[in-house]
Design a protein around this motif. Structure first.
Motif, PDB file in Angstrom:
ATOM      1  N   SER A   1     -32.776 -26.499   6.968  1.00 58.59           N
ATOM      2  CA  SER A   1     -32.544 -27.938   6.765  1.00 58.59           C
ATOM      3  C   SER A   1     -31.783 -28.185   5.471  1.00 58.59           C
ATOM      4  N   LEU A   2     -32.141 -27.464   4.423  1.00 60.41           N
ATOM      5  CA  LEU A   2     -31.451 -27.602   3.146  1.00 60.41           C
ATOM      6  C   LEU A   2     -29.960 -27.305   3.308  1.00 60.41           C
ATOM      7  N   LEU A   3     -29.647 -26.200   3.964  1.00 67.47           N
ATOM      8  CA  LEU A   3     -28.252 -25.798   4.135  1.00 67.47           C
ATOM      9  C   LEU A   3     -27.460 -26.824   4.942  1.00 67.47           C
ATOM     10  N   GLU A   4     -28.102 -27.389   5.936  1.00 65.56           N
ATOM     11  CA  GLU A   4     -27.399 -28.338   6.800  1.00 65.56           C
ATOM     12  C   GLU A   4     -27.288 -29.718   6.159  1.00 65.56           C
ATOM     13  N   GLU A   5     -28.343 -30.165   5.497  1.00 72.00           N
ATOM     14  CA  GLU A   5     -28.353 -31.511   4.940  1.00 72.00           C
ATOM     15  C   GLU A   5     -27.669 -31.609   3.582  1.00 72.00           C
ATOM     16  N   LYS A   6     -27.613 -30.508   2.851  1.00 74.33           N
ATOM     17  CA  LYS A   6     -27.000 -30.523   1.523  1.00 74.33           C
ATOM     18  C   LYS A   6     -25.649 -29.797   1.510  1.00 74.33           C
ATOM     19  N   GLU A   7     -25.042 -29.701   2.674  1.00 74.66           N
ATOM     20  CA  GLU A   7     -23.771 -28.984   2.781  1.00 74.66           C
ATOM     21  C   GLU A   7     -22.711 -29.564   1.845  1.00 74.66           C
ATOM     22  N   ASP A   8     -22.575 -30.868   1.808  1.00 74.83           N
ATOM     23  CA  ASP A   8     -21.559 -31.500   0.947  1.00 74.83           C
ATOM     24  C   ASP A   8     -21.832 -31.221  -0.524  1.00 74.83           C
ATOM     25  N   ASP A   9     -23.097 -31.250  -0.931  1.00 77.02           N
ATOM     26  CA  ASP A   9     -23.439 -30.940  -2.322  1.00 77.02           C
ATOM     27  C   ASP A   9     -23.061 -29.504  -2.667  1.00 77.02           C
ATOM     28  N   ILE A  10     -23.281 -28.592  -1.711  1.00 79.39           N
ATOM     29  CA  ILE A  10     -22.922 -27.185  -1.916  1.00 79.39           C
ATOM     30  C   ILE A  10     -21.412 -27.042  -2.040  1.00 79.39           C
ATOM     31  N   PHE A  11     -20.679 -27.712  -1.149  1.00 78.23           N
ATOM     32  CA  PHE A  11     -19.217 -27.650  -1.207  1.00 78.23           C
ATOM     33  C   PHE A  11     -18.696 -28.156  -2.555  1.00 78.23           C
ATOM     34  N   LYS A  12     -19.235 -29.273  -3.009  1.00 77.87           N
ATOM     35  CA  LYS A  12     -18.783 -29.859  -4.283  1.00 77.87           C
ATOM     36  C   LYS A  12     -19.082 -28.918  -5.448  1.00 77.87           C
ATOM     37  N   ALA A  13     -20.248 -28.291  -5.422  1.00 78.88           N
ATOM     38  CA  ALA A  13     -20.619 -27.379  -6.502  1.00 78.88           C
ATOM     39  C   ALA A  13     -19.705 -26.160  -6.535  1.00 78.88           C
ATOM     40  N   LEU A  14     -19.393 -25.615  -5.371  1.00 82.04           N
ATOM     41  CA  LEU A  14     -18.521 -24.446  -5.309  1.00 82.04           C
ATOM     42  C   LEU A  14     -17.094 -24.793  -5.716  1.00 82.04           C
ATOM     43  N   GLN A  15     -16.666 -25.997  -5.392  1.00 81.96           N
ATOM     44  CA  GLN A  15     -15.355 -26.455  -5.849  1.00 81.96           C
ATOM     45  C   GLN A  15     -15.335 -26.614  -7.364  1.00 81.96           C
TER      46      GLN A  15
ATOM     47  N   ASP B   1     -17.374 -25.121  -9.623  1.00 78.86           N
ATOM     48  CA  ASP B   1     -17.578 -23.864 -10.345  1.00 78.86           C
ATOM     49  C   ASP B   1     -16.428 -22.879 -10.161  1.00 78.86           C
ATOM     50  N   LEU B   2     -15.912 -22.790  -8.933  1.00 79.38           N
ATOM     51  CA  LEU B   2     -14.979 -21.711  -8.607  1.00 79.38           C
ATOM     52  C   LEU B   2     -13.686 -22.169  -7.951  1.00 79.38           C
ATOM     53  N   GLY B   3     -13.550 -23.466  -7.729  1.00 85.29           N
ATOM     54  CA  GLY B   3     -12.347 -23.953  -7.069  1.00 85.29           C
ATOM     55  C   GLY B   3     -12.262 -23.541  -5.612  1.00 85.29           C
ATOM     56  N   LYS B   4     -13.399 -23.263  -4.979  1.00 87.80           N
ATOM     57  CA  LYS B   4     -13.387 -22.834  -3.581  1.00 87.80           C
ATOM     58  C   LYS B   4     -13.108 -24.015  -2.655  1.00 87.80           C
ATOM     59  N   HIS B   5     -12.226 -23.796  -1.710  1.00 93.93           N
ATOM     60  CA  HIS B   5     -11.995 -24.784  -0.671  1.00 93.93           C
ATOM     61  C   HIS B   5     -13.242 -24.880   0.190  1.00 93.93           C
ATOM     62  N   ARG B   6     -13.518 -26.055   0.721  1.00 91.40           N
ATOM     63  CA  ARG B   6     -14.740 -26.254   1.504  1.00 91.40           C
ATOM     64  C   ARG B   6     -14.782 -25.349   2.733  1.00 91.40           C
ATOM     65  N   ILE B   7     -13.624 -25.016   3.303  1.00 92.21           N
ATOM     66  CA  ILE B   7     -13.622 -24.122   4.468  1.00 92.21           C
ATOM     67  C   ILE B   7     -13.987 -22.710   4.038  1.00 92.21           C
ATOM     68  N   GLU B   8     -13.429 -22.262   2.912  1.00 91.11           N
ATOM     69  CA  GLU B   8     -13.807 -20.952   2.378  1.00 91.11           C
ATOM     70  C   GLU B   8     -15.290 -20.932   2.040  1.00 91.11           C
ATOM     71  N   ALA B   9     -15.792 -22.037   1.477  1.00 93.39           N
ATOM     72  CA  ALA B   9     -17.209 -22.124   1.115  1.00 93.39           C
ATOM     73  C   ALA B   9     -18.095 -21.996   2.346  1.00 93.39           C
TER      74      ALA B   9
ATOM     75  N   PRO C   1     -22.751 -23.225 -13.194  1.00 92.67           N
ATOM     76  CA  PRO C   1     -23.784 -24.224 -13.509  1.00 92.67           C
ATOM     77  C   PRO C   1     -23.982 -25.284 -12.440  1.00 92.67           C
ATOM     78  N   ALA C   2     -22.912 -25.722 -11.785  1.00 89.61           N
ATOM     79  CA  ALA C   2     -23.056 -26.752 -10.749  1.00 89.61           C
ATOM     80  C   ALA C   2     -23.862 -26.209  -9.573  1.00 89.61           C
ATOM     81  N   SER C   3     -23.570 -24.981  -9.184  1.00 84.39           N
ATOM     82  CA  SER C   3     -24.298 -24.357  -8.071  1.00 84.39           C
ATOM     83  C   SER C   3     -25.745 -24.095  -8.456  1.00 84.39           C
ATOM     84  N   SER C   4     -25.960 -23.630  -9.681  1.00 88.03           N
ATOM     85  CA  SER C   4     -27.318 -23.393 -10.167  1.00 88.03           C
ATOM     86  C   SER C   4     -28.131 -24.679 -10.140  1.00 88.03           C
TER      87      SER C   4
END
Length: 484
Positions: free
Chosen positions: A38-52, A54-62, A147-150
């Motif tokens: 549920s966390l992975l599915e419901e917080k997907e956008d938060d994860i994408f934003k954090a990876l962008q 911290d690392l500049g990852k595109h959401r598709i790569e993430a 830090p954003a991902s953490s």
């Protein structure tokens, strides 16, 4: 209450929760895995934003490299959990007849998971899936370099999972040192060999079992592929496994290419065309390549390029933007073998190409270096494939692709030698956080008298037969029809 007292209090709560037995229940394990899903599915956008961030990852790569594989892993664990938790029958020698035995998996206890910054969700939650499935209580220490991902991990896990059994503790090296001073039942570390030595030293004090996932220089051998289709696909897979995966900041990214000298010019031409096709004339603007994690790593990579003989080997790319922490995909042909770019793990978008007289020479080069986490070979030569498998040692060998082993639940992921030890993913994640306890049960109905002193030659002969599982010989000896 100071930091040390707070940590001890948190660990006492985890220990009490584990000792209560709740984490051993299948219902608890399933509920936590479903909550993680549920966390992975419901917080997907938060994860994408954090990876962008911290690392500049595109959401598709993430999604491709972190969220998607994690959803798959959790579902795989939920499907296999009942079977994984079940005991397995085991054989006993005839001398123990009548008896039966089994192997019963049990959780190790309270585990510490220390993760790295390059895949801050993947390498944090993949071990956590195994630890939960195996019934452990867990502390997760994410990397402070992302830090954003953490922060997302710390702020979401405690709201979805059982906070009395699973905790996230953030912080830098000082917090890491304080955590390592505590007593754990298992430590799972992903990171550099330098830090791994510190972790292992601390673990040795309490004889704590440890799994370390490190890195190394993963070579890719490119044979002179026959068809244009094979070449086109191979180039895409090579570039995606180097520049398109966290900008090369991955332990399983291709670190250098080995190719026959006569094919090297063609290879460079093919790679250049594929770079243009995949990343465009201005890769920074296309946003398909992530950025370097921080200034320290950027400076390290720039120093690798500035070494004598290295800059002259650049045949494509080489431009740097320190303000944006961006490095252009860079190809180098035959940089000095003793330069840093060929000795250190690169962990960035620099791709050396080393030429050999014949493709078989690549095996000797690989064998002369520390063992790799992965070896990739793009070839249709079956004899060469066999030689590569049986004459080299590495965490894995993949033919005609790269990095796919990371998302395979049926394959163990891990290294050998300096690139780490221990394995996980799928059922292997469950196993790495479990102890298979041997349980034997025997009846009082029958007892073999020859097990006990005083000794004689007849008893020796009976033992010889018993340990060969030879029922007939034992019966004949007991009946006096065969000499001992």
């Amino acid at each position: 209450m100071d930091c040390k007292e707070t940590l001890e209090s948190e660990l006492n709560e985890l220990r009490n929760t584990f000792n209560s037995g709740i984490t051993k229940q299948e219902s608890w394990r399933r509920s936590q895995l479903k909550a993680l899903l549920s966390l992975l599915e419901e917080k997907e956008d938060d994860i994408f934003k954090a990876l962008q961030q911290d690392l500049g990852k595109h959401r598709i790569e993430a999604f491709r490299d972190e969220v998607g594989p994690l959803i798959k892993s959790v579902n795989y664990a939920l499907k296999g959990l009942k079977q994984w938790m079940s005991s397995k029958k085991a054989d006993l020698p005839i001398a123990a007849f009548p008896a039966r035995a089994e192997l019963v998996p049990e959780p190790l206890g309270v585990a510490l998971v220390i993760s790295s910054w390059n895949f801050p969700f993947g390498v944090s939650l993949e071990p956590l899936v195994g630890a939960i499935a195996a019934g452990n209580a867990v502390v997760l220490k994410p990397s402070e370099l992302a830090p954003a991902s953490s922060s997302v991990l710390a702020n979401t896990i405690h709201t979805y999972l059982d906070n009395k059994a699973i905790k996230v503790i953030q912080g830098g090296p000082s917090i890491g040192q304080k955590l390592l001073q505590q007593k754990w039942d298992k430590i799972f570390f992903t990171g550099s060999a330098k830090v791994a030595r510190i972790v292992m030293t601390a673990a040795a004090i309490n004889l704590t079992p440890i799994t370390v996932e490190l890195g190394g220089k993963c070579p890719a051998i490119v044979d002179s592929l026959s068809s244009s289709w094979d070449k086109e696909i191979a180039m895409k897979r090579i570039l995606a496994a180097k520049f398109g995966t966290c900008a090369g900041q991955a332990c399983i990214a291709i670190d250098y290419i080995l190719v026959e000298k006569k094919f090297s010019a063609t290879l460079v031409k093919l790679l250049k065309a594929s770079i243009l096709s995949m990343f465009g004339e201005n890769p920074k603007e296309l946003n398909s390549i992530g950025r370097i994690i921080n200034n320290n790593h950027f400076s390290r990579l720039r120093k690798l390029l500035d070494e004598p003989g290295v800059k002259a080997s650049i045949v494509h790319g080489g431009s740097l933007d320190e303000d944006a922490l961006f490095m252009e995909p860079t190809l180098l042909v035959d940089p000095p073998l003793k330069s840093g770019v060929m000795i250190e793990e690169i962990f960035g978008p620099l791709l050396p190409i080393i030429t050999v007289e014949k493709i078989e020479d690549s095996i000797e080069i690989i064998k002369s270096r520390p063992r790799a986490l992965a070896i990739y070979a793009f070839t249709n030569n079956e004899n060469f494939k066999k030689k590569l498998v049986y004459e080299t040692s590495s965490g894995s060998v993949i033919f005609n692709d790269a990095i796919i082993q990371y998302v395979a639940d049926s394959l163990p992921f891990g290294g050998v030698g300096e690139c780490g030890f221990g394995k996980y993913h799928g059922k292997f994640s469950f196993d790495v956080f479990s102890h298979e306890k041997a349980v034997a049960r025997r009846s009082f109905l029958l007892d073999f008298w020859f097990r006990y002193p005083p000794w004689n030659d007849k008893k020796l002969q009976l033992f010889r037969s018993a340990y060969r599982f030879n029922y007939l010989e034992i019966i004949l000896i007991l009946l006096g029809l065969k000499k001992s």
